[in-house]
Motif scaffolding. Structure first.
Motif, PDB file in Angstrom:
ATOM      1  N   GLU A 498       0.803  -1.374   0.523  1.00 16.52           N
ATOM      2  CA  GLU A 498       0.001  -0.425  -0.305  1.00 16.52           C
ATOM      3  C   GLU A 498       1.267   1.190   0.164  1.00 16.52           C
ATOM      4  O   GLU A 498       0.440   2.249  -0.943  1.00 16.52           O
ATOM      5  CB  GLU A 498      -0.783   0.045   1.092  1.00 16.52           C
ATOM      6  N   ARG A 499       2.134   0.995   0.883  1.00 17.62           N
ATOM      7  CA  ARG A 499       3.375   2.635   1.233  1.00 17.62           C
ATOM      8  C   ARG A 499       3.088   2.966  -0.255  1.00 17.62           C
ATOM      9  O   ARG A 499       3.782   3.842  -0.915  1.00 17.62           O
ATOM     10  CB  ARG A 499       4.358   1.976   1.871  1.00 17.62           C
ATOM     11  N   ALA A 501       2.074   1.422  -3.296  1.00 16.25           N
ATOM     12  CA  ALA A 501       1.032   2.028  -4.617  1.00 16.25           C
ATOM     13  C   ALA A 501       1.232   3.574  -3.836  1.00 16.25           C
ATOM     14  O   ALA A 501       0.660   4.606  -4.730  1.00 16.25           O
ATOM     15  CB  ALA A 501       0.128   1.120  -4.673  1.00 16.25           C
ATOM     16  N   ALA A 502       1.062   4.261  -3.158  1.00 19.60           N
ATOM     17  CA  ALA A 502       0.205   5.068  -2.422  1.00 19.60           C
ATOM     18  C   ALA A 502       1.692   6.563  -2.862  1.00 19.60           C
ATOM     19  O   ALA A 502       1.162   7.104  -3.640  1.00 19.60           O
ATOM     20  CB  ALA A 502       0.400   5.452  -1.488  1.00 19.60           C
ATOM     21  N   ALA A 504       3.838   5.514  -5.555  1.00 23.19           N
ATOM     22  CA  ALA A 504       3.751   5.701  -7.092  1.00 23.19           C
ATOM     23  C   ALA A 504       2.242   6.906  -7.349  1.00 23.19           C
ATOM     24  O   ALA A 504       2.583   7.612  -8.138  1.00 23.19           O
ATOM     25  CB  ALA A 504       3.482   4.099  -7.934  1.00 23.19           C
ATOM     26  N   ASP A 505       1.577   6.632  -7.296  1.00 26.44           N
ATOM     27  CA  ASP A 505       0.164   7.583  -6.889  1.00 26.44           C
ATOM     28  C   ASP A 505       0.815   9.086  -6.912  1.00 26.44           C
ATOM     29  O   ASP A 505       0.379   9.906  -7.335  1.00 26.44           O
ATOM     30  CB  ASP A 505      -1.089   7.283  -6.295  1.00 26.44           C
ATOM     31  N   ASP A 506       1.523   9.279  -5.750  1.00 22.77           N
ATOM     32  CA  ASP A 506       1.537  10.664  -5.194  1.00 22.77           C
ATOM     33  C   ASP A 506       2.970  11.007  -6.711  1.00 22.77           C
ATOM     34  O   ASP A 506       2.873  12.192  -6.969  1.00 22.77           O
ATOM     35  CB  ASP A 506       2.222  10.843  -4.395  1.00 22.77           C
ATOM     36  N   ALA A 508       2.720  10.370  -9.371  1.00 23.17           N
ATOM     37  CA  ALA A 508       2.221  10.459 -10.785  1.00 23.17           C
ATOM     38  C   ALA A 508       1.482  11.369 -10.663  1.00 23.17           C
ATOM     39  O   ALA A 508       1.033  12.125 -11.623  1.00 23.17           O
ATOM     40  CB  ALA A 508       0.993   9.137 -11.217  1.00 23.17           C
ATOM     41  N   ARG A 509       1.413  11.663  -9.640  1.00 21.16           N
ATOM     42  CA  ARG A 509      -0.092  12.650  -8.739  1.00 21.16           C
ATOM     43  C   ARG A 509       1.182  14.196  -9.442  1.00 21.16           C
ATOM     44  O   ARG A 509       0.539  15.462  -9.768  1.00 21.16           O
ATOM     45  CB  ARG A 509      -0.596  12.915  -7.962  1.00 21.16           C
ATOM     46  N   GLN A 510       2.074  14.169  -8.800  1.00 21.44           N
ATOM     47  CA  GLN A 510       3.226  15.580  -9.282  1.00 21.44           C
ATOM     48  C   GLN A 510       3.341  15.097 -10.217  1.00 21.44           C
ATOM     49  O   GLN A 510       3.811  16.449 -10.679  1.00 21.44           O
ATOM     50  CB  GLN A 510       4.645  14.847  -7.985  1.00 21.44           C
ATOM     51  N   ALA A 523       1.749  18.688  -9.459  1.00 24.16           N
ATOM     52  CA  ALA A 523       0.825  17.755  -9.132  1.00 24.16           C
ATOM     53  C   ALA A 523      -1.177  18.308  -9.233  1.00 24.16           C
ATOM     54  O   ALA A 523      -1.722  18.106  -8.206  1.00 24.16           O
ATOM     55  CB  ALA A 523       0.407  17.919  -7.569  1.00 24.16           C
TER      56      ALA A 523
END
Length: 721
Positions: A498-499, A501-502, A504-506, A508-510, A523
């Motif tokens: 989960e960390r 994935a979070a 990676a999502d962060d 990608a969002r950045q 972001a």
């Protein structure tokens, strides 16, 4: 600087508090030993020193060692050597240099070898009248040459007869005269002497007196060669022999010498016609017998090292208190065994400190344990092996139950009887009584002997059943622990996933660009656009707050006009704030970071709106407090407070009027807050309905606004303008 500090703050006794003459002499000595030499324009040239060409690793150590040895050398050129026992590998000269340099004897031996190779130090052994090597001597050639002395060659000794019957000239002993050079009390290191006083004395004045035997003690190589004569280290034991051999001064003839050859079959006996057995020989025989029976033969030096333990207890107060009951056993231990026992006692004291309510009682508690264990054994005299007894019986705690604080049925923290042990005993007695009652009911006609036998069998069966049940429960607990570990590991893996994935999502969002201005890696929303959105929301909120009291809530045009007026006023304040900010900034300061400059301006505008919104809210509450609803609620509260039973006797008095006015103000304020909340909710609902009905703004309407904005590269110019 060290010389200056010694002269100004060190006092007259400081080693560096030198006069000008002393300092000049020291510098001249350094020049003569290792100065690089130079030729002045006017004057005589200064030749290079003895170690001027010494370069590379260890050069500084060699220079320092030479200087210290020269400073501690007498006028004869012989270095004053230290006394006491030294290691045979390094020698007394290396031990002397090690004490001067403050290093190890092995390192000093290397320095001495390099100085000897450089030709500034000469080493030899004193001349003796026998073929035995005399004491080692070290001559400092610079000092010897300065006083006009030279190194005497080693004289060869030849002659017939036994070489063991004579003793060295310089050896200490009962045959030496009282005024011999080897007698204690001669001059120390660095003492001045005349040209003729060339006798060597190795023991300095401050050294402790020791046994008057040979100057160097040579440890025995093996038990077979150790015969207990003077000058040889007694490897088997540190004890001295009971008595010396008789007739040791008699001459040894050929037959006696042939009959009294050593065990190895080589050489002549040292002294005496019939050397009797010493205690060391008896110990050698016993150890040889043990080795022949399967034991391991040890060298003599090891037994001596094993037996040289500390007689006194350790220095720590806690250790001394704990080991006081077994001090006699402590004295019987070797040095290594004492270290092991001390470490075990320290560990037990640390463990007891964590268990006790009063940690300072841990040493006394351990001392009481030693006392109880000695009483069980019968006293210290019955302990034939002190080290195993101390480490495996004396120090070890013996719990009688599962409680960690139990020691032989005694609670360590309270000193009383262990309650858990009492419970265990009570349960065992209850089980015995229960089994006996069942047996008496089932077999009432048994005799006394048969009854006891059957009872013991049933008790053993019951104990076996309980042990099997305990093993089963322990296996169940282990299986449950294993399942818990698996679940915990799975949870940790899931949390890691989960960390990841979070993260990676962060990431990608950045990487997303700003939705409003298109700035890369923002972001989804850059800092400046975030401030703009917040300004827009607060501006709309300020307009709705103003519309709650100044506009007809059912007239959308009136509400829009009030909101536009508030927006215009706030934009004017924001523009003035930005101009003031630009006036405070130095010219060209914002050229290097245009994005940060735009964000700073947007933040300044946000602060302006945030400071203005509370003023709009307080103004709205004041206006809503003057409405008919608020006035009616205030009048009702005034009348209610004035009509309370404690004001009925004087309703128009000062206290009654003050309390009624306070209640009326509170009611008016509550009514204003209620009106503001309800009207704001009504206006927000109307705005949401309008936004839903209007739908998204078409691109044809948004493109002109977006086209009017500055790009990232033009932001700096926009800020300056």
């Amino acid at each position: 600087m060290p010389l200056w500090r010694a002269r100004t703050h060190g006092g007259a006794g400081h080693p560096l508090a030198l006069t000008k003459a002393e300092l000049a002499t020291l510098l001249r000595l350094c020049e003569a030993l290792f100065g690089h030499g130079w030729t002045p324009k006017k004057g005589e040239p200064t030749p290079p020193g003895l170690l001027a060409g010494r370069m590379g690793k260890g050069a500084a150590t060699d220079r320092l060692g030479l200087l210290l040895m020269v400073l501690n050398t007498r006028a004869s050129g012989w270095l004053q050597l230290v006394g006491g026992s030294v290691r045979k590998r390094e020698g007394r000269a290396a031990a002397t240099l090690a004490r001067l340099l403050g290093c190890s004897p092995s390192g000093a031996r290397k320095v001495l070898a390099r100085l000897t190779e450089a030709g500034v130090v000469a080493r030899q052994h004193r001349q003796t009248s026998t073929r035995m090597r005399g004491r080692a001597r070290v001559m400092l050639l610079p000092v010897a040459h300065a006083y006009g002395r030279a190194l005497a060659p080693v004289e060869a000794v030849s002659g017939a007869g036994s070489v063991f019957s004579a003793r060295p000239d310089g050896a200490f002993g009962d045959h030496a005269p009282a005024g011999a050079a080897g007698a204690p009390g001669t001059s120390g290191i660095g003492g001045a002497e005349g040209p003729g006083a060339v006798a060597d004395q190795e023991r300095p004045d401050g050294a402790e007196l020791h046994a008057d035997h040979a100057s160097g003690v040579t440890p025995g190589e093996s038990l077979a060669l150790s015969r207990g004569f003077s000058g040889e280290g007694r490897g088997g034991s540190s004890d001295l022999p009971d008595r010396a051999c008789k007739r040791e001064d008699q001459a040894v003839d050929g037959d006696a010498a042939a009959q009294l050859s050593p065990l190895g079959g080589e050489g002549d006996p040292l002294r005496g016609e019939k050397p009797q057995e010493f205690p060391i020989d008896e110990r050698v025989g016993r150890q040889a017998a043990k080795a022949g029976a399967g034991g391991r033969l040890k060298v003599s030096g090891w037994d001596k090292a094993q037996q040289q333990g500390r007689v006194g207890l350790p220095a720590g107060l806690g250790l001394r208190v704990a080991l006081e009951p077994v001090s006699w056993l402590w004295a019987r231990l070797s040095g290594w065994q004492q270290d092991q026992v001390e470490a075990a006692v320290k560990a037990e004291l640390a463990r007891l400190t964590g268990l006790l309510i009063r940690p300072e009682m841990a040493p006394q508690l351990l001392a009481d344990r030693f006392t109880d264990r000695l009483k069980e054994t019968g006293g210290e005299a019955l302990v034939d092996q002190p080290f195993p007894w101390l480490t495996r019986r004396g120090v070890v705690q013996r719990p009688s139950c599962s409680d960690r604080r139990c020691d032989d049925g005694i609670r360590l923290d309270t000193g009383g009887n262990c309650e858990n042990c009492g419970n265990v005993i009570h349960m065992r007695r209850a089980r015995r009584a229960r089994v006996a009652a069942d047996m008496d009911r089932e077999l009432p006609d048994l005799g006394e002997g048969e009854r006891i036998q059957v009872l013991e069998e049933r008790l053993r069966e019951q104990a076996a059943i309980e042990a099997e049940d305990f093993v089963w429960r322990r296996e169940q607990a282990r299986a449950e622990q294993a399942r818990t570990e698996l679940v915990r590991a799975a949870d940790q893996e899931r949390a890691e996933a989960e960390r990841a994935a979070a993260a990676a999502d962060d990431a990608a969002r950045q990487a997303l660009a700003c939705e409003d201005c298109g700035q890369r890696r923002a972001a989804g929303l850059c800092e400046a656009c975030g401030y703009r959105r917040r300004i827009e929301v607060l501006t709309m909120e300020a307009g709705l707050v103003t519309a709650t009291w100044s506009a007809d809530l059912n007239d959308q045009g009136d509400v829009a006009a009030v909101t536009a007026d508030v927006r215009s006023s706030l934009e004017t304040h924001i523009g003035r704030t930005r101009r003031e900010f630009m006036e405070l900034v130095e010219p060209g300061e914002l050229d290097g970071g245009p994005v940060a400059a735009v964000a700073a301006l947007a933040f300044a505008g946000l602060q302006t709106v945030e400071q203005a919104l509370p003023e709009y809210r307080s103004g709205a509450l004041a206006r809503l407090g003057q409405t008919e609803e608020a006035e009616a609620e205030a009048k009702r509260a005034y009348a209610t407070e004035q009509g309370r039973r404690w004001f009925r006797a004087n309703p128009n008095g000062t206290d009654a009027i003050a309390a009624a006015a306070k209640a009326a103000d509170a009611a008016r304020e509550r009514t204003a807050q209620y009106l503001l909340a309800t009207r704001l909710e009504q206006l927000r609902d109307q705005a949401a309905v309008r936004a839903e009905a209007a739908g998204p703004v078409p691109w044809t309407d948004r493109l002109p606004e977006l086209a009017a904005r500055q790009l990232d590269g033009d932001t700096a110019g926009a800020v300056i303008l």
